[in-house]
Design a protein around this motif. Sequence first.
Motif, short mmCIF file in Angstrom:
data_model
loop_
_atom_site.label_atom_id
_atom_site.label_comp_id
_atom_site.label_asym_id
_atom_site.label_seq_id
_atom_site.Cartn_x
_atom_site.Cartn_y
_atom_site.Cartn_z
N ASN A 117 0.82 -1.21 0.00
CA ASN A 117 0.00 0.00 0.00
C ASN A 117 0.85 1.26 0.00
N TYR A 118 1.95 1.21 0.73
CA TYR A 118 2.87 2.35 0.72
C TYR A 118 3.37 2.63 -0.69
N GLU A 119 3.73 1.58 -1.41
CA GLU A 119 4.26 1.75 -2.77
C GLU A 119 3.19 2.35 -3.70
N ILE A 120 1.92 1.97 -3.49
CA ILE A 120 0.84 2.54 -4.30
C ILE A 120 0.74 4.05 -4.06
N VAL A 121 0.75 4.45 -2.79
CA VAL A 121 0.68 5.88 -2.47
C VAL A 121 1.90 6.60 -3.01
N VAL A 148 -6.33 14.71 0.18
CA VAL A 148 -6.78 13.33 0.37
C VAL A 148 -7.75 12.95 -0.75
N GLN A 149 -8.68 13.85 -1.08
CA GLN A 149 -9.65 13.58 -2.14
C GLN A 149 -8.96 13.35 -3.48
N GLU A 150 -8.00 14.19 -3.81
CA GLU A 150 -7.28 14.06 -5.09
C GLU A 150 -6.51 12.75 -5.16
N LEU A 151 -5.89 12.36 -4.07
CA LEU A 151 -5.16 11.09 -4.06
C LEU A 151 -6.10 9.92 -4.27
N LEU A 152 -7.26 9.95 -3.63
CA LEU A 152 -8.24 8.88 -3.79
C LEU A 152 -8.73 8.79 -5.23
N GLU A 153 -8.98 9.94 -5.84
CA GLU A 153 -9.48 9.96 -7.22
C GLU A 153 -8.44 9.45 -8.20
N GLN A 154 -7.18 9.71 -7.92
CA GLN A 154 -6.13 9.19 -8.79
C GLN A 154 -5.91 7.70 -8.56
N TYR A 155 -6.20 7.25 -7.36
CA TYR A 155 -6.07 5.82 -7.06
C TYR A 155 -7.10 5.00 -7.82
N TYR A 190 9.57 4.63 3.91
CA TYR A 190 8.97 3.68 4.84
C TYR A 190 9.38 2.26 4.49
N LYS A 191 9.78 1.51 5.52
CA LYS A 191 10.07 0.09 5.39
C LYS A 191 9.40 -0.62 6.56
N GLU A 192 8.56 -1.57 6.26
CA GLU A 192 7.78 -2.26 7.29
C GLU A 192 8.68 -2.93 8.32
N ASP A 193 9.75 -3.59 7.88
CA ASP A 193 10.63 -4.27 8.83
C ASP A 193 11.28 -3.29 9.79
#
Length: 234
Positions: free
Chosen positions: A151-155, A165-172, A215-218
């Motif tokens: 999910n981080y990579e998608i964002v 936030v709205q613009e990011l959602l619409e592009q997603y 960001y790295k999950e580990d």
Amino acid sequence: MKEPSRKIPKNYRNITGKFSSEKSDRLISYESKLERDFLYLFEFENIVLRILEQPVTIKYSLEDKRYKYTPDFYLETPVGRNNIIVEVKYYDELKKNFNELKPKFTALIEYIKGKDIDFYILTDRCPYIQSDDYKFNVHFLLNYRLVSQDNYEIVKEIFTPYITVQELLEQYSDDKYKQLDFINIIWSMIRRKILLVDMYQKLGLQTRLVNLRDYKEDAYKAHLEGRVLKGYLI
């Protein structure tokens, strides 16, 4: 420092209760509304890994009399940083009773000398506490926590500085149901301070996402275990 040093008295400053801390995996007692508000902030801040209320009782002498002092909270922090003992006081109370409180604080400062511990007095003049929007945002964001590396990579592919936030959602996605699902990821990333926003403005669809941090999950999991030098995403 595993158990509180004393019981919380009932009806102290009219508000007492229990705060459910995910970080500490337990209920934490508070004695006032101000303590409760700060507990929300401690739970939100990445620099705080665990919280313990009334962690230690310090004995000290004054004019040939023996006294005891129990500070409010002990905050565990990531490796490379000092842990923190916190006293929470309303500013007017602190000012009015400072001569009485000063020997207690002096004894505590002597107690932590040579230890990797800092001491802070926190009051209702803290900007975080004074801002209703900041407190609202903290309460809201504590409901969100799950972020995957995917999910981080998608964002990361979509993000540009100051996108809303709205613009990011619409592009997603054009699919409103997918947007409703993905907005939880955005809130979670703000919660973890991966996405940075102006926390002094109430969060909503028109909130601007100021910056996206690496960001790295580990590494984040290692941070939660206190194994990352100087913390992570602080």
